[in-house]
Design a protein around this motif. Sequence first.
Motif, PDB file in Angstrom:
ATOM      1  N   SER A   5       0.853  -1.182   0.000  1.00 32.36           N
ATOM      2  CA  SER A   5       0.000   0.000   0.000  1.00 32.36           C
ATOM      3  C   SER A   5       0.892   1.236   0.000  1.00 32.36           C
ATOM      4  O   SER A   5       1.803   1.345   0.824  1.00 32.36           O
ATOM      5  N   GLU A  33      -1.841  -1.232  -4.034  1.00 35.90           N
ATOM      6  CA  GLU A  33      -2.822  -0.154  -4.028  1.00 35.90           C
ATOM      7  C   GLU A  33      -2.156   1.184  -3.713  1.00 35.90           C
ATOM      8  O   GLU A  33      -1.106   1.240  -3.062  1.00 35.90           O
ATOM      9  N   ARG A  56      -6.311   0.517  -8.980  1.00 37.31           N
ATOM     10  CA  ARG A  56      -5.456   0.404  -7.808  1.00 37.31           C
ATOM     11  C   ARG A  56      -5.494   1.660  -6.938  1.00 37.31           C
ATOM     12  O   ARG A  56      -4.998   1.643  -5.812  1.00 37.31           O
ATOM     13  N   ARG A  58      -7.282   4.239  -4.527  1.00 43.23           N
ATOM     14  CA  ARG A  58      -8.404   4.404  -3.602  1.00 43.23           C
ATOM     15  C   ARG A  58      -8.334   5.824  -3.055  1.00 43.23           C
ATOM     16  O   ARG A  58      -7.421   6.160  -2.304  1.00 43.23           O
TER      17      ARG A  58
END
Length: 247
Positions: A5, A33, A56, A58
């Motif tokens: 992440s 992500e 990917r 957010r």
Amino acid sequence: MIRASVCMATYRGAPFVREQIDSILEQLHADDELVIVDDASPDDTVAVIEQVDDPRIRLHTESANRGYVRTFESAIRQARGKYIMLADQDDVWTAGRLELMITQLDTSLVVAGNYSVLGEEGRMPARRPLRPGYNRQFGWNTLAILVGYRPYFGCAMGFRCELVPDLVPFPEIFIESHDLWLAILGNATRSISHLSDVVVERRLHDYNVTPLKWRPLGTILTARLMLARGMLIARRRVRMRPPRSIV
């Protein structure tokens, strides 16, 4: 399962954020992500981000401005990956950064690298850069943080998800320097790796959150007191947690 992440905080970043997003996405796998939290930007930052059509990403938008420290904390709380990287909105990642740092995080809770200045042929900052020789110097590293001698920058750092219960919530006293809080905690857990590599090109401009000039003495002393208190908090949090194995 999410592998990595990348956590980014944005605010008034419309001129630069697209270039940074592109440099990050080039290195992400399908199971990674990019978590972006926008701190109620009054400009077109959100619109620029929404133009990037990539599953990917957010994006979360705050309704009120809370400052970059709390915005990064919000992004970290939303991260789902095993490995978590921090990213500023106005920099550019160097090629291979993600895999290099993940390799280090296979054996350490925290990793920190160096930065160069964007557009100036890889010029390194004036202060002494990080190097692997610091890996076991936990006490010296902590002292160097207190006196401002270790160039830990969040934009060049990452950590494992196992650290999150200790890392957040950020202590309320940290109204700035969330990256130094991460560095303090990494040394308190005695699990931090230092890279000699440059992992990000930092864009220097008039609106950088990190000041480009010396600050007043009173401000410096207040910051040092904040760091000293943060070191005590880190020791308490680490003592309260059971031993963590890195697998």
